[in-house]
Each structure stands twice: as structure tokens, then as C-alpha cells.
Enzyme design. Sequence first.
Site, PDB file in Angstrom:
ATOM      1  N   SER A   8       2.516  76.028  95.129  1.00 50.34           N
ATOM      2  CA  SER A   8       1.074  76.230  95.208  1.00 50.34           C
ATOM      3  C   SER A   8       0.429  75.439  96.336  1.00 50.34           C
ATOM      4  CB  SER A   8       0.433  75.812  93.875  1.00 50.34           C
ATOM      5  OG  SER A   8      -0.971  75.808  93.976  1.00 50.34           O
ATOM      6  N   ASP A  34      -2.600  80.001  92.097  1.00 52.04           N
ATOM      7  CA  ASP A  34      -3.985  80.469  91.976  1.00 52.04           C
ATOM      8  C   ASP A  34      -4.089  81.973  92.201  1.00 52.04           C
ATOM      9  OD1 ASP A  34      -4.286  77.780  91.803  1.00 52.04           O
ATOM     10  OD2 ASP A  34      -5.653  77.561  93.495  1.00 52.04           O
ATOM     11  N   ASP A  93       3.245  82.014  93.496  1.00 49.37           N
ATOM     12  CA  ASP A  93       2.021  81.316  93.856  1.00 49.37           C
ATOM     13  C   ASP A  93       1.327  80.991  92.537  1.00 49.37           C
ATOM     14  OD1 ASP A  93      -0.275  80.447  95.325  1.00 49.37           O
ATOM     15  OD2 ASP A  93      -1.185  82.409  94.993  1.00 49.37           O
ATOM     16  N   LYS A  95       6.088  77.053 101.724  1.00 53.57           N
ATOM     17  CA  LYS A  95       6.477  77.895 100.586  1.00 53.57           C
ATOM     18  C   LYS A  95       7.786  78.630 100.876  1.00 53.57           C
ATOM     19  CE  LYS A  95       1.951  78.794  98.469  1.00 53.57           C
ATOM     20  NZ  LYS A  95       1.058  79.840  97.923  1.00 53.57           N
ATOM     21  N   ARG A 138     -11.788  71.672 102.670  1.00 53.27           N
ATOM     22  CA  ARG A 138     -12.170  71.780 101.255  1.00 53.27           C
ATOM     23  C   ARG A 138     -11.988  70.460 100.525  1.00 53.27           C
ATOM     24  NH1 ARG A 138      -8.753  76.899  99.416  1.00 53.27           N
ATOM     25  NH2 ARG A 138      -7.333  76.021 100.986  1.00 53.27           N
TER      26      ARG A 138
END
EC number: 3.1.3.3
Length: 263
Positions: free
Chosen positions: A137, A51, A49, A184, A94
Amino acid sequence: MDVFLHIPNETDISNLKKQIFDLTSTYKTDIALQVDNVYRKNKRLIVFDMDSTLIQQEVIDEIARHAGVVKEVSAITASAMNGEINFQESLARRVALLKGLSVNIFEEVKKVITFTPGAHNLCRALKNLGYKLAVCSGGFVPLANYIKNELGLDFAYANNLAISEDGTQLEGKTYGPIVDGTRKAELLGAIAQLEHIIPEQTIAVGDGANDLLMMSKAGLGVAFNAKPKVQEQAPTRINQKSLENVLYLLGYSDDEISTILKN
């Protein structure tokens, strides 16, 4: 420290893992229960990942800071990482808050990115050992590619942000496949297949709820300084400052790590 145990066949492994989790939580230490087999040191692929794993920030929060909506975005991010709301929904909410922001924001964010301690050494060591390295990510392509180049990774996958026709502003939406937890896990499998690597030779490292599926699919799944709910469900946990500690899970001693990093 490595301790080798012979566990009776009738042992309830799930219950044992829960007891270990409770023990590590109480005493603030790390204990990893792993099968001691030929694949422990013979991994060939690691998927990270980005972040709060390879880097210390949540990049969408940094972008939001420039847009003046950091509080709103951070609250949504925290809920998503804790598994309280669907990742795709949280991403859409977001990203919508970033509409109208200049595309130059990516260059500004690159200036404040802080790599997690040990990230460079871990990636260099694994490259010296012949690994393939990837970042998958839930963030955005320009920054994932920057991380890929800085750490010498082989693959980078992230979300695409739509840009206005004149190429100057974010449109507040994404396009193409969303890199969520399912994606992912799919990418872990796809890269392994591309590189002719079996699942037992793969590693997945992350901190959020959307990393749990790829952790469960990997030969070694590692929750790195993860959220409490994620730690409880993750196959293995590391609660240390440095990512370099992943090398201990692979069975390497300090002397061996030093030797690997000299190459």
C-alpha cells in the site's frame, strides 16, 4: 462465462485488447482476455493494493478528515491515482498537511474502515487453496498491518510516518523506502522469489496508476473498479462490486467457489 477462442498467430493482440476495452466500455460489461494454460488455475501468490481495493476508503483522506484538510488532500490523491502527478511528490504534499495530528488518529480511522464486498471471501478462498497473500500500500504501516490481521494476509508493506520524539504527534513526513508503483512491483517479485513462485503464478490487484507496473509484472494483473486511465492500460479489468469476482478470472465456477469456501 468462459469462452475459448483459437486466435490466429498473425492477430495483433494489442489491437484486439483495445477493441475489447472499447466494447466493455460501451456496453458496461467485463471481458477478460487470458491465455488458457496450466497456470490459469495454478496461481500461488496474490498482491493487493489497499485503498479502494481491499477497503473502500482512501485512508489518508480519512486521516485528513480529522485534520480538517480533507479537500486539499483528496484533490492531491485524485491527481496521483489518475497518474497526473508523481506519486512520491503527492505523498509528501499530503503527509505535510497532517503535521501535528495525534497518533491516536490511526485507532479512529480503524473504526470507519469499510472492507470491500467479497474481500473476506476472496482471501479465505485463496488461503484455502494454499496461496500466499500480501498487501502493498501507498498508505501507512499501522493500517496496512490492521488489514493484514483482519484478512489473514501473510505480508503487509506500506509507508512509515515519522512521529514526534514524545510519541504523540505526526511530524508531517515519512521515513524509509516509499511504497510507490516501482516499489510495489519490486515487492511482488521479492515475495515471489522468497516463496519460490514463478511470475506466471502471481496476481496483482489494484485501482490506481501506481498499481499498473505490478499488474504488468504479474501473471494476472487486475484493475478493480479502477480510474479510467488505469483501466485503459491494465491487462484485465473488473467493474463489479465484489472482489470475489477475481475467482472467476482464475477459472472457478460457482459450485467450485462454494466448495472452496466450505473448507
